[in-house]
Write an enzyme that holds these catalytic residues in place. Structure first.
Site, mmCIF file in Angstrom:
data_model
loop_
_atom_site.group_PDB
_atom_site.id
_atom_site.type_symbol
_atom_site.label_atom_id
_atom_site.label_comp_id
_atom_site.label_asym_id
_atom_site.label_seq_id
_atom_site.Cartn_x
_atom_site.Cartn_y
_atom_site.Cartn_z
ATOM 1 N N ALA A 176 16.985 73.105 43.459
ATOM 2 C CA ALA A 176 18.192 74.218 43.751
ATOM 3 C C ALA A 176 17.141 75.169 44.923
ATOM 4 O O ALA A 176 16.744 75.756 44.326
ATOM 5 C CB ALA A 176 19.318 74.853 43.323
ATOM 6 N N GLY A 205 17.092 70.507 41.035
ATOM 7 C CA GLY A 205 18.536 70.260 41.451
ATOM 8 C C GLY A 205 17.543 68.637 42.420
ATOM 9 O O GLY A 205 18.783 68.346 42.667
ATOM 10 N N GLU A 235 17.942 66.291 39.767
ATOM 11 C CA GLU A 235 19.395 66.032 39.604
ATOM 12 C C GLU A 235 20.003 64.724 40.482
ATOM 13 O O GLU A 235 20.752 64.089 40.175
ATOM 14 C CB GLU A 235 20.743 67.407 38.889
ATOM 15 C CG GLU A 235 19.340 68.375 38.487
ATOM 16 C CD GLU A 235 20.068 69.393 37.487
ATOM 17 O OE1 GLU A 235 19.481 70.259 38.450
ATOM 18 O OE2 GLU A 235 20.599 69.743 36.802
ATOM 19 N N GLU A 243 12.930 74.418 35.220
ATOM 20 C CA GLU A 243 13.961 75.514 35.582
ATOM 21 C C GLU A 243 13.918 76.369 34.589
ATOM 22 O O GLU A 243 13.556 77.483 34.831
ATOM 23 C CB GLU A 243 15.742 75.219 35.782
ATOM 24 C CG GLU A 243 16.065 74.232 36.625
ATOM 25 C CD GLU A 243 16.050 72.661 36.243
ATOM 26 O OE1 GLU A 243 15.057 72.321 35.388
ATOM 27 O OE2 GLU A 243 16.648 72.207 37.089
HETATM 28 N N1 CAA Z 1 13.954 77.158 46.611
HETATM 29 C C1 CAA Z 1 13.306 77.734 47.342
HETATM 30 N N2 CAA Z 1 12.697 77.618 48.380
HETATM 31 C C2 CAA Z 1 11.320 76.957 47.951
HETATM 32 C C3 CAA Z 1 11.939 76.180 46.501
HETATM 33 C C4 CAA Z 1 13.005 76.906 45.753
HETATM 34 N N3 CAA Z 1 13.129 75.252 44.876
HETATM 35 N N4 CAA Z 1 10.658 75.417 46.431
HETATM 36 C C5 CAA Z 1 9.626 75.380 47.955
HETATM 37 N N5 CAA Z 1 9.938 76.319 47.769
HETATM 38 C C6 CAA Z 1 9.814 76.786 50.098
HETATM 39 C C7 CAA Z 1 8.964 78.211 49.181
HETATM 40 O O1 CAA Z 1 9.071 78.737 48.483
HETATM 41 C C8 CAA Z 1 8.052 77.984 50.063
HETATM 42 O O2 CAA Z 1 7.810 78.570 51.136
HETATM 43 P P1 CAA Z 1 7.872 80.229 52.751
HETATM 44 O O3 CAA Z 1 6.332 79.091 52.555
HETATM 45 O O4 CAA Z 1 8.815 80.785 52.893
HETATM 46 O O5 CAA Z 1 6.556 80.257 50.853
HETATM 47 C C9 CAA Z 1 7.794 76.453 50.881
HETATM 48 O O6 CAA Z 1 8.964 76.284 50.408
HETATM 49 C C10 CAA Z 1 6.646 75.486 50.585
HETATM 50 O O7 CAA Z 1 6.569 75.554 48.786
HETATM 51 P P2 CAA Z 1 4.711 76.015 48.606
HETATM 52 O O8 CAA Z 1 4.194 76.922 49.058
HETATM 53 O O9 CAA Z 1 5.462 76.551 47.055
HETATM 54 O O10 CAA Z 1 4.689 74.460 48.089
HETATM 55 P P3 CAA Z 1 3.315 73.835 47.425
HETATM 56 O O11 CAA Z 1 2.960 72.776 47.709
HETATM 57 O O12 CAA Z 1 2.582 75.386 47.207
HETATM 58 O O13 CAA Z 1 4.182 73.842 45.698
HETATM 59 C C11 CAA Z 1 6.086 72.599 44.425
HETATM 60 C C12 CAA Z 1 5.384 72.570 45.584
HETATM 61 C C13 CAA Z 1 5.061 72.926 42.930
HETATM 62 C C14 CAA Z 1 7.238 72.274 44.379
HETATM 63 C C15 CAA Z 1 6.693 74.309 44.462
HETATM 64 O O14 CAA Z 1 7.389 75.049 45.887
HETATM 65 C C16 CAA Z 1 7.729 75.451 43.690
HETATM 66 O O15 CAA Z 1 7.174 74.566 42.090
HETATM 67 N N6 CAA Z 1 8.958 75.201 44.297
HETATM 68 C C17 CAA Z 1 10.153 76.097 42.964
HETATM 69 C C18 CAA Z 1 10.903 74.314 42.062
HETATM 70 C C19 CAA Z 1 11.679 74.442 41.205
HETATM 71 O O16 CAA Z 1 11.899 75.287 40.402
HETATM 72 N N7 CAA Z 1 12.951 74.119 41.373
HETATM 73 C C20 CAA Z 1 13.579 74.328 40.519
HETATM 74 C C21 CAA Z 1 15.185 75.581 41.178
HETATM 75 S S1 CAA Z 1 15.888 75.651 40.025
HETATM 76 C C22 CAA Z 1 16.950 74.463 40.523
HETATM 77 O O17 CAA Z 1 16.781 73.445 41.248
HETATM 78 C C23 CAA Z 1 18.681 75.236 39.032
HETATM 79 C C24 CAA Z 1 19.231 73.598 39.135
HETATM 80 O O18 CAA Z 1 19.382 73.127 38.424
HETATM 81 C C25 CAA Z 1 20.494 73.838 40.220
#
Ligand code: CAA
Length: 259
Positions: free
Chosen positions: A66, A110, A113, A133
């Site tokens: 998400a 998400g 999911e 999460e």
């Molecule tokens: N939401 C918003 N933006 C996201 C994102 C997310 N879930 N995942 C990545 N991005 C964005 C980053 O902020 C970044 O943007 P900027 O360049 O503007 O900073 C861009 O995508 C590239 O990401 P990274 O620089 O972080 O890339 P990376 O290769 O270093 O890392 C990753 C990749 C390990 C996937 C890392 O991006 C990450 O940990 N992302 C979040 C994963 C996460 O926590 N997902 C769960 C979300 S909550 C959810 O999903 C709730 C639910 O069940 C409903």
């Protein structure tokens, strides 16, 4: 229909390919993307020439979850009143045609999911699945606690959700989360070939197969088997059953008409 966060293509007869397309955010699922995905699914459901959908992302990410930036400031009242994610999840839960998730790279939160809401998952060797999460002080919100547990069992689901560790494609296949793992450069070819095969079958029999496999998650064995028996018998009311069996006897390819 024009979209900004997804791309919709018709790569072969009967197949719709939907690509999540927010590369700047690793396909993070925001309200716009989920709305557009629901609209594209509505169109695919309404179009009787569409027999199967493939849902994919990019080489780097199916979807990284998400959209955290969109979500971070939301209040409980906002999350509750907009029923965050529910309409898109329901759209997939109620979609009657098969949907194949073709996953390369990250399928997190998400994103994992969303893949599990599809009917089966074909993974590239690069795929990484996770429900991280807990790192954000929350929990899965689109069915992850329930679906991942059913797919991989309690121990792995707890491990993934409580430690936030990711599962690679090989582990995901061993655990039963994905149906097959293929080389990254073959992912789309494999998924589209599977979709084309499904599109060549009787759409009525396809929908009934899908319904009954999903029924296995919702009911007892004896009730599920009883429903299966009735639907199996009912298939003999369709021309497609006559065509399929006649084609076998006559040693030719069947021509299913969906009636
Ligand atoms: N939401 C918003 N933006 C996201 C994102 C997310 N879930 N995942 C990545 N991005 C964005 C980053 O902020 C970044 O943007 P900027 O360049 O503007 O900073 C861009 O995508 C590239 O990401 P990274 O620089 O972080 O890339 P990376 O290769 O270093 O890392 C990753 C990749 C390990 C996937 C890392 O991006 C990450 O940990 N992302 C979040 C994963 C996460 O926590 N997902 C769960 C979300 S909550 C959810 O999903 C709730 C639910 O069940 C409903």
């Amino acid at each position: 229909m024009s979209f900004e966060t997804i791309l919709v293509e018709s790569p072969s007869a009967g197949v719709t390919l939907i690509r999540l397309n927010r590369p700047e955010a690793l396909n993070a699922l925001n309200t716009q993307l989920l709305g557009e995905l629901s609209q594209a699914l509505d169109a695919a459901e309404a179009d009787e020439t569409v027999r199967c959908v493939v849902l994919t992302g990019s080489e780097k990410a199916f979807a990284a979850g998400a959209d955290i930036k969109e979500m971070s400031d939301k209040t409980y009242a906002q999350m509750f009143s907009m029923d965050f994610f529910t309409p898109a999840a329901r759209r997939l839960e109620q979609f009657r045609k098969p949907v194949i998730a073709a996953v390369a790279g990250y399928a997190l939160g998400g994103g994992c999911e969303l893949a599990m809401l599809c009917d089966f998952i074909i993974a590239a060797e690069t795929a990484k699945f996770g429900q991280p999460e807990i790192n954000l002080g929350v929990m899965p919100g689109i069915g992850g606690t329930q679906r991942l547990t059913r797919f991989v069992g309690k121990s792995k689901a707890m491990d993934m959700m409580l430690t936030a560790r990711m599962m690679d494609a090989a582990e995901a296949e061993r655990a039963g989360l994905v149906s097959r793992v293929v080389a990254a450069d073959k992912l789309l070819d494999e998924a589209l070939a599977a979709a084309a095969k499904i599109a060549s079958q009787s759409p009525l029999a396809v929908m009934m197969n899908k319904e009954l496999v999903n029924t296995a998650y919702e009911t007892t064995l004896s009730t599920g088997v009883a429903v299966e028996r009735r639907l199996f018998h009912s298939l003999f009311a369709f021309e497609d059953q006559k065509e399929g069996m006649a084609a076998f006897v006559e040693k030719r390819k069947p021509d299913f008409k969906g009636r």
